[in-house]
Each structure stands twice: as C-alpha cells, then as structure tokens.
Design a protein around this motif. Structure first.
Motif, short mmCIF file in Angstrom:
data_model
loop_
_atom_site.label_atom_id
_atom_site.label_comp_id
_atom_site.label_asym_id
_atom_site.label_seq_id
_atom_site.Cartn_x
_atom_site.Cartn_y
_atom_site.Cartn_z
N ARG B 74 0.83 -1.20 0.00
CA ARG B 74 0.00 0.00 0.00
C ARG B 74 0.87 1.25 0.00
NH1 ARG B 74 -4.81 -0.36 4.23
NH2 ARG B 74 -5.02 -2.33 3.10
N GLN B 75 2.04 1.20 0.67
CA GLN B 75 2.95 2.36 0.70
C GLN B 75 3.97 2.28 -0.43
OE1 GLN B 75 2.68 0.18 3.29
NE2 GLN B 75 1.38 1.28 4.73
N TYR B 82 -3.75 -8.74 -3.50
CA TYR B 82 -3.28 -10.06 -3.05
C TYR B 82 -4.02 -11.16 -3.79
CZ TYR B 82 -1.31 -7.74 1.14
OH TYR B 82 -0.61 -6.95 2.00
N SER B 112 -2.45 -13.38 0.29
CA SER B 112 -3.03 -13.20 1.61
C SER B 112 -3.77 -14.46 2.03
CB SER B 112 -4.01 -12.01 1.61
OG SER B 112 -5.16 -12.32 0.86
N ASP B 118 -3.04 -13.35 7.36
CA ASP B 118 -1.60 -13.29 7.11
C ASP B 118 -1.37 -12.78 5.70
OD1 ASP B 118 1.16 -13.64 7.58
OD2 ASP B 118 0.80 -15.49 8.67
N VAL B 119 -0.17 -12.26 5.46
CA VAL B 119 0.17 -11.72 4.14
C VAL B 119 1.64 -12.01 3.81
CG1 VAL B 119 -1.53 -9.83 4.13
CG2 VAL B 119 0.71 -9.47 5.17
#
Lengths: 300, 300
Positions: B74-75, B82, B112, B118-119
């Motif tokens: 996202r950043q 995912y 994900s 979890d990712v």
C-alpha cells in the motif's frame, strides 16, 4: 520561600529523578522532580544535577540524602553493592563521592539473586515501604513497570524474585516494529484485551505466531488500531502471567505500581478472580526511603 | 559497454532494490542493486529510482519490467492486489503508473490468507522459483528473514502459511532494549544456542521469564556477550519452532533464505534431526521472476 530540609529523600531511576525535602518528624515538606534520569548522565554529572534540584532546601551545614534506584547502578553515580536474596531489603548503603560539603549522599543497595540470576534496584525500597505500612505481611509483591518484578516475601525477607521485560517488549513492538503501523497510541478495547490474555495464558507457545497477525488483520480487515494495541498488550501480559503462575496462583498478592502500568494487569487478575491489594508506588517509595533513613540514623 | 536488456527482473523489498538485465533466452546479462528500498520512498519516487538504476540497459523502444516484493504494498509504487490462499503463487500482475515511455512495469501480486489473517509479498516469487526448479514437490517451504514465513505447499498451491516476527524481535531486543548492553554483535556460542533452543522448545511459556536473565547474568556473572547473543537467538528461534511445530514435524522441509538468516535455524533443525533442503534465496527469486515473465508473455 523554600523550606529547609532536615534530610532529603531521593528516587533516581533510569528516566527520572524525584526528591523530597523531609522534616525531623519524617513529614515531606516539598517535592521536586526532573527528567534527568540515570540513563542520560555520566558519573560526574550526578552531584551537580542533584544540587540544581535541591539547592533551595540546603542549609549552611551538612544535609543527609538517602537515594534509591538506578543511581546505584554500575553506570550510575557510584555502584552500590547488591544485597543477595534471600535477605531483608535495604541492608546496605554506599556513600557517593561529593565535592559540596553540604551533601552527605547514601545510596541504598539493590538486591540480586544467584539462581536464576536476577537483579533489582529501587524496587527493594518500595518493598521496604510496603513492609513498614503492612507489618508481618507474607505473600507476593508484584511491581509492574518497564521491567516487571514478582517478589516472594516471607518473614520480612525477599525469598526469591523474577523479572519480566513485558513493558519494554510492548514499547518496542508498538513503536519500533512493523506493528507500529497498526497499533494506536490511544484508546482501549477491554474485550479484545481480555480475549488476548485468555489466549496467551491457555496457549503461551502460540504468542510468537500471533504477533504478525495484528499487522495482517489491519491490512486485510481494517483492525481498529486501539483494538490492535489492546490485543498486543493482552498477548504479552497473558504470556507473562502464564510464565509467572507459581508467583500468583493461590498466593496473597499485592501490587505496587503506577496506575497506567498496572491497569492491564489489574484487569487480567480480575478476570482470573485473583484478589490483589493495590497500593500507590510513590507512597511506597517515600515510605521506603523514610525506613532506610530511620535504620541508618540508628547506626550513627 | 552495458548490455541492452530484452526485459528486466526486479526484486524490490523494504530495505533494498535489485535488478537484473535479462536476454531473450532468460539468461541474466548484468545485475545492479541499491539500498533504496520501499521503506524510504514515496509512491512518486519509484519510477525515477528504477530509471537511475537500469537506464544503461534500456533501448529506444519499450522494455518490460517484472517486479516483486514490497514495491506492491500500500505504501509502495502502487498497491498490487493479493492473491488469496489456497492458490498458486503469482496469479496476478498490476501495471505500475509510469511517465517514461520506455518502461512497462508489472508488479506481481502478494498472497493473503483470511484465517488466520496473514500476508506475504516477495516470498510468493521465491516459492514460484522453487517450484520451477523442483516440479511436483509437496511439503513445507520455510523462508527465514525479518518476518519468517512457513508455507504449506501441495499440488502446486500455497495451502496455508504463517508469519513469525522472530528476526525483528531479535534485532529490537539486541539493539534497542536493555539487553543491548549484554549482547554482542559478533561471535557465536553454538552450545549456548543449542541449549537455549532446547529450553524454549520444551518450555515455550518460560521464555518471557528468561530474557531479562541475560542482562542479570551479564551483570552478576560476566556472561560473555557472544554467549548472550547466541542464547537470545536460541530462545527466540526455539519459541518459534515450538509454535510452528505442525509446519515441520514429519514434513518434507525446504529452506529458502540468505545464509546469515538461516544459519541458526539450520543448526536447530539439525539438533532436532529434521532434514532440510537448503536453497539459495537470490537464485529462487530470479527463477521466480523468470517464471512470472514467461507466464505473462503467454497471455500477451
């Protein structure tokens, strides 16, 4: 005008310094504090730092100062030897080197334990204060903080104790790890905390597997940051309570701690139906410093 | 003179960036790297950062770039959706916005998992590389790192996975906690590590009680800093192995990891008599990027 002190009581920890001007009857006349803790001072800074804080209370003659805490650590003003548990708290005093003739500074010994290796500095004084106010009390004293202590007391002695880094772990994980993106500084979710304590106590081994889940839940399911914070706190406190079970299960329990540090533990004990005597940390520290001063006076 | 690339493979993590100039046959002609990881970039920095690194490899026409890792967070450059486990790795690609007409940048989807949440980002590409080099292999792939992943593979799919923060916990405790005074950056004590792994695996609940003991042992008994470091590592890895037991007990196990991150785990597995296929992380990453490029080409 500032009062003149008959003697001065000092609590000097890693991150803060607090002093009280005391009269001959053991009443505190004034108090002063600063953030100049041991952690940011070199040994030669201590005298000037103390003087700057208590100067208004000093008379022309010599004033006795009784100090406890990390001021007596190896990186402190002077290393004050440890008393070795099992022992009564506050058996030893170490005179700190001073140039100002108006000061006679005595530092209270910490307590060490050989096996398992452990140390405390400052808590022994809070314990002595608790003993003074609660004579003949046997049980476990619990002192939440950056490094939480569990202390088994019997017949006036520290029988054994155990330190946990739970407070420091929480600070590091919530401000310096990847979890900082997901954990709030404010807010509280009591139900999430309670569930996390339960989880960690029933399956302490699983906590290592649950921490990253806070980040993932925040990315995937918008876990509220206050909930993540409460859950992180609950997981860490639950793991501590699981490991410290022999210290609290079926024991008389007294807590000495600032309200902010103890609130999570108090909730966890309530959920476990464990009654806890709650006391005020500052009051215990001052009572302990008075007890140390009274004992020292008897030896003069 | 620099070679011109037929296409460019990119591994862009939180703390570093690596690119390979590839020819039409899938051979790497040149490689370049920088420490400009996603963690220090804002979304609009990515194109210029990549251009500065791969400029010499670009032709007048358009060059395809396949990238994996936190660049898709996202950043990152742009959020790459995912894929959701259970799934094959590398199902999706997301086109990154670019101004330079010479670049066509495609970012590989992370994976994900809904429950437990979890990712992963980047590991799916290493897994795809491992699959390419080891077709029809079923078992558990273990990827040590700052955030270690355990990944159950079956019939070419990521069935389930679990992330542990062990690497980050070790870094924080050894450099930012009170233990930093007692833990060395260099040296290793294999026997101390082995004992700590054993302790933590047999009593994972007790690890919370053992961490501060490293500090106390150093103060009271001059515990050597290299021994303290090895013991800290062993306690944390032992706690992870206890919690991850279903992932490795009786499973075929393959490790994808840098040697420095994996050495402790490899020793722990050896002590548990668990055989592990060891592979090279960089080789798996490049094989995975090649696999992603080949799949993408087929769809054009």
């Amino acid at each position: 005008m500032s009062p003149k002190a008959n003697w001065i009581a000092v609590d000097w920890g890693t991150s803060s310094l607090r002093a009280w001007a005391m009269d001959a009857e053991g009443q505190d006349l004034a108090t002063a504090s600063s953030d100049q803790g041991m952690g940011q001072l070199t040994p030669r800074d201590f005298e000037a730092t103390l003087c700057a804080l208590v100067e208004p209370w000093l008379s022309a003659g010599q004033t006795n100062v009784i100090a406890c805490g990390m001021v007596g650590a190896r990186q402190g003003w002077i290393e004050a030897a440890y008393d070795v548990a099992p022992c009564k708290p506050q058996l030893g005093l170490t005179k700190a080197p001073t140039n100002d003739p108006r000061l006679n500074v005595q530092i209270i010994a910490g307590v060490s334990q050989a096996k398992p290796a452990d140390v405390m500095r400052g808590e022994e004084t809070q314990i002595a204060g608790f003993q003074k106010l609660n004579p003949n009390w046997d049980g476990v004293i619990f002192l939440p903080g950056t490094h939480t202590k569990w202390v088994q007391m019997s017949a006036g002695e520290i029988v054994s104790f155990q330190t946990f880094m739970t407070g420091e772990m929480f600070d590091l994980l919530s401000t310096a790890s990847v979890l900082r993106h997901s954990v709030a500084t404010n807010g509280w979710d009591q139900a999430a905390f309670d569930r996390a304590v339960d989880e960690a106590m029933s399956q302490p081994a699983a906590i290592a597997a649950r921490l990253f889940g806070l980040r993932a839940e925040s990315l995937l399911n918008d876990l509220p940051p206050a909930t993540a914070k409460s859950r992180l706190s609950g997981l860490l406190i639950g793991a501590e309570l699981a490991a410290a079970r022999p210290y609290w299960l079926g024991q008389s329990l007294a807590m000495i701690g600032q309200k902010s540090m103890g609130v999570g533990y108090a909730a966890a004990f309530a959920a476990q139906h464990v009654p806890v005597i709650q006391t005020d940390a500052t009051q215990m520290t001052l009572a302990g410093l008075k007890a140390a001063y009274a004992s020292w006076k008897e030896t003069l």
